[in-house]
Write an enzyme that holds these catalytic residues in place. Sequence first.
Site, PDB file in Angstrom:
ATOM      1  N   ASN A   9       0.703  -1.101  -0.054  1.00  9.27           N
ATOM      2  CA  ASN A   9      -0.060  -0.125   0.111  1.00  9.27           C
ATOM      3  C   ASN A   9       0.838   1.284  -0.026  1.00  9.27           C
ATOM      4  O   ASN A   9       1.870   1.521   1.056  1.00  9.27           O
ATOM      5  CB  ASN A   9      -0.853  -0.062   1.113  1.00  9.27           C
ATOM      6  CG  ASN A   9      -1.773   1.147   1.344  1.00  9.27           C
ATOM      7  OD1 ASN A   9      -1.410   2.090   0.873  1.00  9.27           O
ATOM      8  ND2 ASN A   9      -3.043   0.761   1.629  1.00  9.27           N
ATOM      9  N   ASP A  11      -0.176   4.542  -0.389  1.00  7.65           N
ATOM     10  CA  ASP A  11      -0.914   5.797   0.289  1.00  7.65           C
ATOM     11  C   ASP A  11      -0.302   6.794   0.816  1.00  7.65           C
ATOM     12  O   ASP A  11      -0.172   8.006   0.507  1.00  7.65           O
ATOM     13  CB  ASP A  11      -2.135   5.406   1.115  1.00  7.65           C
ATOM     14  CG  ASP A  11      -3.390   4.904   0.758  1.00  7.65           C
ATOM     15  OD1 ASP A  11      -3.410   4.687  -0.686  1.00  7.65           O
ATOM     16  OD2 ASP A  11      -4.110   4.100   1.312  1.00  7.65           O
ATOM     17  N   HIS A  12       0.788   6.265   1.815  1.00  5.94           N
ATOM     18  CA  HIS A  12       1.345   7.159   2.548  1.00  5.94           C
ATOM     19  C   HIS A  12       2.766   7.998   1.784  1.00  5.94           C
ATOM     20  O   HIS A  12       3.097   8.879   2.352  1.00  5.94           O
ATOM     21  CB  HIS A  12       1.661   6.812   4.019  1.00  5.94           C
ATOM     22  CG  HIS A  12       0.553   6.624   4.738  1.00  5.94           C
ATOM     23  ND1 HIS A  12      -0.396   7.483   5.011  1.00  5.94           N
ATOM     24  CD2 HIS A  12      -0.078   5.259   5.242  1.00  5.94           C
ATOM     25  CE1 HIS A  12      -1.527   6.967   5.680  1.00  5.94           C
ATOM     26  NE2 HIS A  12      -1.401   5.870   5.549  1.00  5.94           N
ATOM     27  N   ARG A  20       3.087  18.887   1.547  1.00  2.00           N
ATOM     28  CA  ARG A  20       3.854  20.263   1.136  1.00  2.00           C
ATOM     29  C   ARG A  20       3.296  20.923   0.038  1.00  2.00           C
ATOM     30  O   ARG A  20       3.462  21.893  -0.817  1.00  2.00           O
ATOM     31  CB  ARG A  20       5.229  20.078   0.926  1.00  2.00           C
ATOM     32  CG  ARG A  20       6.214  20.054   2.119  1.00  2.00           C
ATOM     33  CD  ARG A  20       6.563  21.591   2.480  1.00  2.00           C
ATOM     34  NE  ARG A  20       7.243  22.253   1.663  1.00  2.00           N
ATOM     35  CZ  ARG A  20       8.676  22.456   1.827  1.00  2.00           C
ATOM     36  NH1 ARG A  20       9.283  21.682   2.649  1.00  2.00           N
ATOM     37  NH2 ARG A  20       9.289  23.115   0.887  1.00  2.00           N
ATOM     38  N   HIS A  45      -5.825   3.736  -1.843  1.00  6.20           N
ATOM     39  CA  HIS A  45      -7.103   3.974  -1.318  1.00  6.20           C
ATOM     40  C   HIS A  45      -7.401   5.395  -1.714  1.00  6.20           C
ATOM     41  O   HIS A  45      -7.073   6.244  -1.216  1.00  6.20           O
ATOM     42  CB  HIS A  45      -7.054   3.696   0.380  1.00  6.20           C
ATOM     43  CG  HIS A  45      -8.402   3.925   1.037  1.00  6.20           C
ATOM     44  ND1 HIS A  45      -8.440   4.190   2.440  1.00  6.20           N
ATOM     45  CD2 HIS A  45      -9.779   4.368   0.539  1.00  6.20           C
ATOM     46  CE1 HIS A  45      -9.776   4.315   2.644  1.00  6.20           C
ATOM     47  NE2 HIS A  45     -10.668   4.650   1.464  1.00  6.20           N
ATOM     48  N   ARG A  47      -9.793   7.881  -1.056  1.00  5.10           N
ATOM     49  CA  ARG A  47     -10.778   8.615  -0.149  1.00  5.10           C
ATOM     50  C   ARG A  47     -11.527   9.593  -0.773  1.00  5.10           C
ATOM     51  O   ARG A  47     -11.294  10.262  -1.632  1.00  5.10           O
ATOM     52  CB  ARG A  47      -9.986   8.945   1.134  1.00  5.10           C
ATOM     53  CG  ARG A  47      -9.569   7.631   2.105  1.00  5.10           C
ATOM     54  CD  ARG A  47      -8.876   8.404   3.418  1.00  5.10           C
ATOM     55  NE  ARG A  47      -8.484   7.413   4.464  1.00  5.10           N
ATOM     56  CZ  ARG A  47      -9.612   6.950   5.059  1.00  5.10           C
ATOM     57  NH1 ARG A  47     -10.769   7.875   5.572  1.00  5.10           N
ATOM     58  NH2 ARG A  47      -9.379   6.287   6.113  1.00  5.10           N
ATOM     59  N   ARG A  51      -7.385  12.899   0.618  1.00  2.00           N
ATOM     60  CA  ARG A  51      -6.491  13.280   1.852  1.00  2.00           C
ATOM     61  C   ARG A  51      -4.841  12.792   1.338  1.00  2.00           C
ATOM     62  O   ARG A  51      -4.041  13.176   1.707  1.00  2.00           O
ATOM     63  CB  ARG A  51      -6.651  12.853   3.085  1.00  2.00           C
ATOM     64  CG  ARG A  51      -6.539  11.237   3.268  1.00  2.00           C
ATOM     65  CD  ARG A  51      -6.765  10.949   4.855  1.00  2.00           C
ATOM     66  NE  ARG A  51      -8.017  11.345   5.234  1.00  2.00           N
ATOM     67  CZ  ARG A  51      -8.473  10.895   6.400  1.00  2.00           C
ATOM     68  NH1 ARG A  51      -7.905  10.213   7.128  1.00  2.00           N
ATOM     69  NH2 ARG A  51      -9.615  11.383   6.725  1.00  2.00           N
ATOM     70  N   GLU A  72      -8.737   0.565  -3.386  1.00  5.46           N
ATOM     71  CA  GLU A  72      -9.689   0.645  -1.973  1.00  5.46           C
ATOM     72  C   GLU A  72     -10.834   1.652  -2.227  1.00  5.46           C
ATOM     73  O   GLU A  72     -10.248   2.779  -2.477  1.00  5.46           O
ATOM     74  CB  GLU A  72      -8.854   0.592  -0.653  1.00  5.46           C
ATOM     75  CG  GLU A  72      -8.058  -0.663  -0.400  1.00  5.46           C
ATOM     76  CD  GLU A  72      -7.228  -0.354   1.010  1.00  5.46           C
ATOM     77  OE1 GLU A  72      -6.944  -1.516   1.626  1.00  5.46           O
ATOM     78  OE2 GLU A  72      -7.278   0.769   1.677  1.00  5.46           O
ATOM     79  N   THR A 102      -7.276   6.646  10.338  1.00  3.56           N
ATOM     80  CA  THR A 102      -6.948   5.656   9.379  1.00  3.56           C
ATOM     81  C   THR A 102      -8.243   4.717   9.485  1.00  3.56           C
ATOM     82  O   THR A 102      -9.050   4.939  10.548  1.00  3.56           O
ATOM     83  CB  THR A 102      -5.628   4.804   9.577  1.00  3.56           C
ATOM     84  OG1 THR A 102      -5.533   3.765   8.738  1.00  3.56           O
ATOM     85  CG2 THR A 102      -5.715   4.326  11.121  1.00  3.56           C
ATOM     86  N   THR A 103      -8.359   3.683   8.834  1.00  2.17           N
ATOM     87  CA  THR A 103      -9.341   2.903   8.679  1.00  2.17           C
ATOM     88  C   THR A 103      -9.780   2.304  10.188  1.00  2.17           C
ATOM     89  O   THR A 103      -8.921   1.636  10.844  1.00  2.17           O
ATOM     90  CB  THR A 103      -9.521   1.775   7.751  1.00  2.17           C
ATOM     91  OG1 THR A 103      -9.217   2.488   6.837  1.00  2.17           O
ATOM     92  CG2 THR A 103     -10.728   0.773   7.774  1.00  2.17           C
ATOM     93  N   GLU A 153     -10.826  -9.387   3.249  1.00  2.00           N
ATOM     94  CA  GLU A 153      -9.490  -8.898   3.722  1.00  2.00           C
ATOM     95  C   GLU A 153      -9.897  -8.820   5.396  1.00  2.00           C
ATOM     96  O   GLU A 153     -10.612  -7.958   5.719  1.00  2.00           O
ATOM     97  CB  GLU A 153      -8.923  -7.890   3.280  1.00  2.00           C
ATOM     98  CG  GLU A 153      -7.681  -7.399   4.031  1.00  2.00           C
ATOM     99  CD  GLU A 153      -6.940  -6.057   3.467  1.00  2.00           C
ATOM    100  OE1 GLU A 153      -6.209  -5.472   3.699  1.00  2.00           O
ATOM    101  OE2 GLU A 153      -7.049  -6.106   1.819  1.00  2.00           O
ATOM    102  N   HIS A 194      -3.826  -4.290   7.882  1.00  4.72           N
ATOM    103  CA  HIS A 194      -3.979  -3.174   8.519  1.00  4.72           C
ATOM    104  C   HIS A 194      -3.170  -3.186   9.902  1.00  4.72           C
ATOM    105  O   HIS A 194      -3.165  -4.076  10.719  1.00  4.72           O
ATOM    106  CB  HIS A 194      -5.411  -2.955   9.187  1.00  4.72           C
ATOM    107  CG  HIS A 194      -5.697  -1.450   9.643  1.00  4.72           C
ATOM    108  ND1 HIS A 194      -5.697  -0.533   8.595  1.00  4.72           N
ATOM    109  CD2 HIS A 194      -5.509  -1.092  10.901  1.00  4.72           C
ATOM    110  CE1 HIS A 194      -5.963   0.461   9.549  1.00  4.72           C
ATOM    111  NE2 HIS A 194      -5.859   0.425  10.789  1.00  4.72           N
ATOM    112  N   HIS A 217       1.610   1.365   5.968  1.00  4.13           N
ATOM    113  CA  HIS A 217       1.989   2.387   6.569  1.00  4.13           C
ATOM    114  C   HIS A 217       3.232   1.991   7.336  1.00  4.13           C
ATOM    115  O   HIS A 217       4.353   2.786   7.332  1.00  4.13           O
ATOM    116  CB  HIS A 217       1.260   2.740   7.943  1.00  4.13           C
ATOM    117  CG  HIS A 217       1.489   4.101   8.777  1.00  4.13           C
ATOM    118  ND1 HIS A 217       2.055   3.703   9.902  1.00  4.13           N
ATOM    119  CD2 HIS A 217       1.543   5.251   8.443  1.00  4.13           C
ATOM    120  CE1 HIS A 217       2.398   4.866  10.731  1.00  4.13           C
ATOM    121  NE2 HIS A 217       1.944   5.880   9.548  1.00  4.13           N
TER     122      HIS A 217
END
Length: 241
Positions: A9, A11-12, A20, A45, A47, A51, A72, A102-103, A153, A194, A217
Amino acid sequence: MKRIRLGVNIDHVATVRNARGETYPSPLRAALLAEKNGADSVTIHLREDRRHINEFDLKKIIKKLKIPLNLEIAATREMLKIAFRSKPPFVCVVPEKRKEITTEGGLNLNHNKNFLKKLIKKLKKNKSRISLFVEPSLNDLEKAKKLDADCVEIHTGKLCNLINNGKSYKNELKKIYKAVNKGNKLGLEVYAGHGLTYNSAKILSKIRGIQEFNIGHFLIGESIFEGMPSTIKKFKRILKL
């Protein structure tokens, strides 16, 4: 025994970029690096509040990625339209609250059940593999099967928090073990995701029947220090034990 797949994943990577308002670091670059270093799929994901990942990321990644993209989404009409239009190989339906960091848990499969069934049917006709993000609950697994999902999942957040805090996790591990067995008996593919770290992934990888681990993450965090190739390869070694 089947090889356990690793989904990465990213996302981050987008979270850092958006902090920034820059164009870097690039989620596409992260996706291609994950692919190059042995990831079996890449998860993003999208969202509702955008975000981290946005539609532009989705378009670029799905165009360039050769391994499956796992998108996702929340069970909303907007997300159904986006998923239907973009045709990702994998779609995972997750719960979403605007204010959560987070979820926070698995889907409530009793809520908006008719729409969820319609979403699954439509996206399956579109050739996407559909997964539902659920708690390690035997009832939820039966409901997921009735909704005609391909996979579940299992939300591993509670287990991972117990492990991270040095608390007893045996009861939660037992729940997940029973859920995995139940899912396998129902003919569902069973995944885990997760909060996973090296330690919790190692513990969970001993449960036979989990076919895929989705990790984000912690993996992205460790990549700051170790580099993404090294971090992915370490998770791959853990899942082979």
